[in-house]
Design a protein around this motif. Sequence first.
Motif: not given
Length: 194
Positions: A16-28
């Motif tokens: 919605e036009g806002q940038g993301l701040g914190r993300v994580f990549m999870g591997l399972g």
Amino acid sequence: MSVSLTKGQKISLSKEGQGLGRVFMGLGWDVARKGGLLGGLLGGGSGDIDLDASCLVFDQSGALVDEIWFRQLQGMNGAIVHTGDNRTGAGDGDDEVIRVDLAALPDTVKALVFTVNSFQGQTFDKIANASARLVDETSGQELARFVLSESGSHTGLVMVKVYRHNNEWKIHAIGEKTTGRTFHDMMPAIKAAL
């Protein structure tokens, strides 16, 4: 809503036009079980499998500026943190997680390439239920999932690239099979993904 990525697919990570701040990549992942009733009763697997997730940071010229993996759990002045090495794949959910504060990355960072490799050298035909997912850490919403279902004699996979384009973060599902027990062995395929 999560997007199930296929090899080569690209999506925008802006919301919605806002940038993301914190993300994580999870591997399972799990150890593949041998077929048949006896295989199931006797365990049937080939023992533990040590997959390793890595995040490689590249600048605008394509130079590697940082590497986050089980031997270096933090990078980019703490903006990227690997939560630690899982050597078995035991348990449900994410077995290894790499957290990224996208807002804290300097403007010179162009791309983050996430890889997975089999440290002990077992091939991906010994692995079941392998997937990587990108999650917005603030909301807990899964943004994208990439199923690593292709079995084969490869020991590494260049999974996804999270990259900056026109001041917006995007994700590109790479899915390139390769060989190597660490990301160092996989650098030709990683560089080709840039």
